[in-house]
Enzyme design. Sequence first.
Site, PDB file in Angstrom:
ATOM      1  N   HIS A 145      44.085  38.611  35.928  1.00  0.00           N
ATOM      2  CA  HIS A 145      42.724  38.542  35.378  1.00  0.00           C
ATOM      3  C   HIS A 145      42.471  39.621  34.335  1.00  0.00           C
ATOM      4  O   HIS A 145      41.453  39.601  33.647  1.00  0.00           O
ATOM      5  CB  HIS A 145      41.672  38.581  36.496  1.00  0.00           C
ATOM      6  CG  HIS A 145      41.499  39.892  37.183  1.00  0.00           C
ATOM      7  ND1 HIS A 145      41.990  40.154  38.435  1.00  0.00           N
ATOM      8  CD2 HIS A 145      40.871  41.017  36.806  1.00  0.00           C
ATOM      9  CE1 HIS A 145      41.665  41.381  38.806  1.00  0.00           C
ATOM     10  NE2 HIS A 145      40.981  41.926  37.830  1.00  0.00           N
ATOM     11  N   SER A 261      41.806  47.645  39.137  1.00  0.00           N
ATOM     12  CA  SER A 261      42.544  46.399  39.288  1.00  0.00           C
ATOM     13  C   SER A 261      43.836  46.455  38.482  1.00  0.00           C
ATOM     14  O   SER A 261      43.861  46.954  37.363  1.00  0.00           O
ATOM     15  CB  SER A 261      41.719  45.212  38.798  1.00  0.00           C
ATOM     16  OG  SER A 261      41.283  44.423  39.861  1.00  0.00           O
TER      17      SER A 261
END
Length: 450
Positions: A145, A261
């Site tokens: 992502h 992330s």
Amino acid sequence: MKKLRTLTLMLAFTLFLLGGGIVVQAADDATIDEKVVGETVTNDGEDFIVDEISDLEDVNATEGTLDTSDAEEVDLSGIEVMKDEQEIIPGIKSIFGSDGRKLVTNTTQYPYSTSTYILMKFPSGNEFKGSGQIIGEDSVLTAAHCLYDKNEGGWATKVTVYPGYNGSVAPFGKANAKKIYIPKKWAKTEPPAEDYGVIKLDKNIGQKTGTMGLTTNTSGAITISGYHRDKNGKLFTQTGSISKTTANSVYYKLDTTGGSSGSGVYNSKKQILAVNAYEYRDRSEDNYGTRITKEKLNNIYSWAFDNNLAVSKQKGINYELHVQSKGWMGNVANSTTSGTVGLGLRAEAMKISLSGMPYSGDIQYRSHVQGNGWQGWLKNGEISGTRGQSKRLEAFQVKLTGNMAKNYTVQYRAHVQNKGWQSWVKDGATAGTTGESLRIEAVQMRLVAK
């Protein structure tokens, strides 16, 4: 972190999916032209087969003083992280109790040197930051992502990485993405189980930082070292334990926020077992990352090491070639081809070793190099040949010593320019050519019991 049901950009170095993936050129804000080739979507028509491999038990752990000659001051304070649920839903937090994250004061120390601050720009014009981990000389593992987001126009058009960034200085300089790999399923429906990707860089910056390994083993303590949104570009780390595992996720009560992330979730052996990627909407679940399964491990290896690897440390004879424009090709073993055939690329260096054998003794080898002639004998994984000098390997010899020589014969052969595969030779005989100015392009080796 990316919250469940909310797209949030942050980088994470990790996995890939057996049987296919997506390959994308990410350079200078160029538009990506995708092509479907079998199970793989690629911008350059590349097609490949993923072989089964085992965990990468060996890591390139760099000790002592690292090379920071490319250090540069970098001000990244103006880059924002995409707003996520933590900001827009009151009471949602990803910190468990008192904040357990600790500042890394020396980011040039391994393994923190492999932690990478990542900036990415999307077709929407928005820029975001995330984290990743160096797993190869020119490869970073991160979250899918961070690389592809439908809400931002699809593929990131520019990705820049800063290994070991300390909030003001990039001690190893920076590198840009020249190609991006993610699972095909992520580009279609963005499922959390497929949230991993690999960035191929335009320089071998991992030679300075060291590299992390990969594993499917989820036992023992874990550590996350990443660039959290609330820490102003400084690297923070925390060690803890796994609270739960599922088929595709690893859960933990480690503190995470946007920006972290893509960080590798790694064990005490410095092997990544998951990619940090998600926070839940409520406290009924812990923060979690995308688990490295056997299939994902195969994909990551294929992407990171130019789709030319089979096994790591398999019982028997293990070997690897350094090839023109490709670098190290990934460890192979026991008659598997290392190198390239039909591409006109020269082999420049090699490493050979033994693993899991029942007898004592070494494997020794030497190379005949363009312009240099025969080099000295080396053994047990040492590098024979040259790198960075554009010189071809022309011939090589291999032999066993000690009890290995009493019980086994080592056989080997070379694929030579304009000649193709030569016949097998053994025990110190010459494979390749001398005096003909012909390059070795690929090799095969095997052990045969006497």
